[in-house]
Design a protein around this motif. Sequence first.
Motif, short mmCIF file in Angstrom:
data_model
loop_
_atom_site.label_atom_id
_atom_site.label_comp_id
_atom_site.label_asym_id
_atom_site.label_seq_id
_atom_site.Cartn_x
_atom_site.Cartn_y
_atom_site.Cartn_z
N THR A 7 1.36 -1.16 0.01
CA THR A 7 -0.27 -0.14 -0.09
C THR A 7 1.27 1.52 -0.09
N SER A 47 -12.08 4.75 -1.68
CA SER A 47 -10.82 5.54 -2.18
C SER A 47 -11.28 5.89 -3.48
N LEU A 60 -5.90 3.22 -4.23
CA LEU A 60 -5.34 2.56 -3.33
C LEU A 60 -5.98 0.89 -3.32
N SER A 61 -7.23 1.25 -4.36
CA SER A 61 -8.06 -0.19 -4.25
C SER A 61 -7.49 -1.14 -5.18
N SER A 62 -6.56 -1.14 -5.60
CA SER A 62 -5.57 -2.69 -6.42
C SER A 62 -4.86 -3.19 -5.01
N ARG A 63 -4.51 -1.85 -3.91
CA ARG A 63 -3.44 -2.06 -3.66
C ARG A 63 -3.51 -2.64 -1.76
N VAL A 64 -4.48 -2.75 -2.24
CA VAL A 64 -5.38 -3.30 -0.53
C VAL A 64 -5.46 -3.98 -0.29
N SER A 65 -5.25 -5.53 -1.56
CA SER A 65 -5.84 -7.29 -1.46
C SER A 65 -4.90 -7.49 -0.41
N SER A 96 -11.84 0.69 0.06
CA SER A 96 -11.41 0.75 -1.23
C SER A 96 -12.36 1.05 -2.05
#
Lengths: 524, 294
Positions: A367, A419, A426-431, A416
């Motif tokens: 993140t 954001s 941010l969305s693709s990274r919080v997973s 997510s």
Amino acid sequence: MLRYRDKLMIILLVAGCFGIVLWRLSTVGSKMNALLPERHYRFMFDTQLQGHGEDVTVRMTLPIETAGQVIRDETLKSSNFLFSIENASSYRYGMWVGRQVSGQQNLGYACTVRTSQVRYELAESLTLPESYPAEVQAYLLPTETIQADSEEIATLFEVIVPANQRGNVTAVIQKAYDYCHRSIKSVTITGTTDALTCLRLGEASCGGKSRLFAALLRHAGIPARLVGGLILKDGVWTSTHLWVDAWVAGHWVPFCVLNDYFAEKPMRYLVLYYGELPLLTHSRDVNFRYTFTAESVLAAPEDTAGLSGLLNLWGLFEQVHLPIEILKVILLFPIGALVVTFSRNILGVLTFGVFAPALLAVAFHGTGLMWGVILFLAILAIGTLVRLFLERFQLLQTPRLGIMLTVTSLTMLGISILSVAKGLTLSSRVSLFPLVIISMTIERFSVMTEEDGLAAAIKVCIMTVLVACFSYGVMTSDVLGAIILAFPESILLVLALFFIIGRWPGLRLLEYVRFREFISEHQK
Amino acid sequence: MIRRFVNGIRSLNNVVLGINARNLACVYPLNPRRYFPRADSKLLCKQLLTERRIPHPSTLAVYNQYRDLQYLQTDIEKLDGFVIKPERGYGGRGILVVKRNSERILQTGGKPVDIELLRTHIYRILTGCFSLEKVSDSGFIEQLIVADDTFADISFGGLPDIRIILYRQVPVMAMARVPTAESEGLANLHQGALGLGIDLKTGITTGAVYKNRLVSHTPDTNKPLAGIQIPFWKEIHEMAVRSSQIFGLGYLGVDIVIDRWQGPMMIEVNARPGLNIQLANASGLIPRIPWEAN
């Protein structure tokens, strides 16, 4: 408190580490590069446009393959647009065509590029050749923007290049280069500046300077072509760049008169096309916006120097299909754990869970540090409130943890979505943000709040985040990353350090604080 | 200045036993992991104490499962006072002291409670709310110990206890832990209880620690903390030595209370005793431990 067996173990580990390093170095010999990872860039081109029911076309020059530039893993975002590629020797156009486009559309292109630094040493005197190969001859002709046949260019050429040096390619290039680099002021100009305009104004950006330089070379009888491209960097930008290739002794030699690269192309210059081409065109009135994004990534070296078997670690890594960034995290995780161990046993800092800080550091890796800390604290706050509410029901531990895990997941999902709505990427990274670790931390935080008070729990929370940040700093360090990827055997040194800390009997730093009254007692 | 500071640090390191050194030099070599349950489990500990006829509070009822709770009413009917404890609790958590007033109404902390509340409390013990590893636990009811008057002046509610640390069956340091208003009746130094250093030979207190600071008087009532004679000191000393022989633990802390009528009783054993006892005695454990016994 090191006993014989501890010392023996430590010596074995250290000797093992250096033994393997020396063995591998002696086998590789001078080809150190076969051990070191390379730096590649993940390059992305993103556009956003607003359709109003009409047909829309977007054309973008895509990176091309050259002697020193390799393109891999191209991916595309084309929505309901039709995508095609127009290939030529000097460019590659990517074309997105949409019929009756309405609403907001996102188009994009991404690839991994391996660029390389190019550098030539020009011989002090090189005579102008009698003739050039056919494909190069076109780059001697004057064009609309490179007016090599103009009177003014001829006059300038006579002024800056002494008559006795006009037959020496190196001298001509040097004089023309110096003039364009030093005498033309560098300013930021949008739009195309041709060679003459640049000369008359005495100031230009990369385009005007490059065209004037090319015009002077062509006037002198040296083939020169414009090179269109981008300057890669970690981050987001929109500016493009132009520089010049000159045909010298059978090679295209690069020159950047704006940023002062003589016979040199730095690694971060990405070549998109040769000649006078628009880098990007699109239909009008679609509120067109675009960005270029790049991030440097590590990759296995191209040249393995004939290493095989266990010696060719890169080959082994490639066989298990591990992305090198993940590999780096896996190999650096022991060092993150070492940071945590040091904090606990030498400093005496209390954290939630033994290796939770190291795991958080891995999560921050996905993140970014700032977002990681913000996310962690936000989820911790929300989770603690929910946990307080659950206290009323006096649930058994495992179902309660199940609820906490659900709440954490949903909070993460909510953040997510929020954001994305706010336009943050941010969305693709919080997973990857580890849900279980955060749920457990909430649990420990709540228990501690109840047992030792909020102040104590917050103190431990801050310590956890600080240790996590420190682990993160160590785990994202480029130097450490390169060392550990080139020499994974250095993990043995980390193990030796664990043994040393594991037998270290001294007082912890915070114990000195706790027993500080003893110091004053003893000095009375 | 700097040299004095460095010397201070060095001498501190040679005097004070830290957690690292406690584990490396005392716990790991002397306390086999397999004997830890003897200390961590209160009921197992009591069983061992019974075998050796060491006085300890008697167990009145044990609750292992939820259905055992149906006997709670009959179990407590005839009792004037009792204590509910978790089997694997730590730091005095989950302990509930219940007394009957003159009208035989159940009270805890001076407030009336009904049996439902007690049932809920034991239920929470069974779910593991107070246990070391937060896993399911048993609860039991124990005889109520009534504190004698030794610390009546300086304590506030609760039950003071005496902690003695033994190294290979040799007592090396002792302290009394006295609950205060701040610690809410718990004899736990982390929660603001007073720790009084005790001279091992005489059983007389030497000074005290309160919230990690050395003090000579009680914080609010200003009563002196040094010079208090612990009664039955010889018996307590002997009881500590005798009990240390039955656990198979070479380094341990034993907790002893003094009942008004029955005298000293062993309540708990700790295989990883804390290090604040050094603050209470204003001296370090390292010079006190008979290392050569190795």
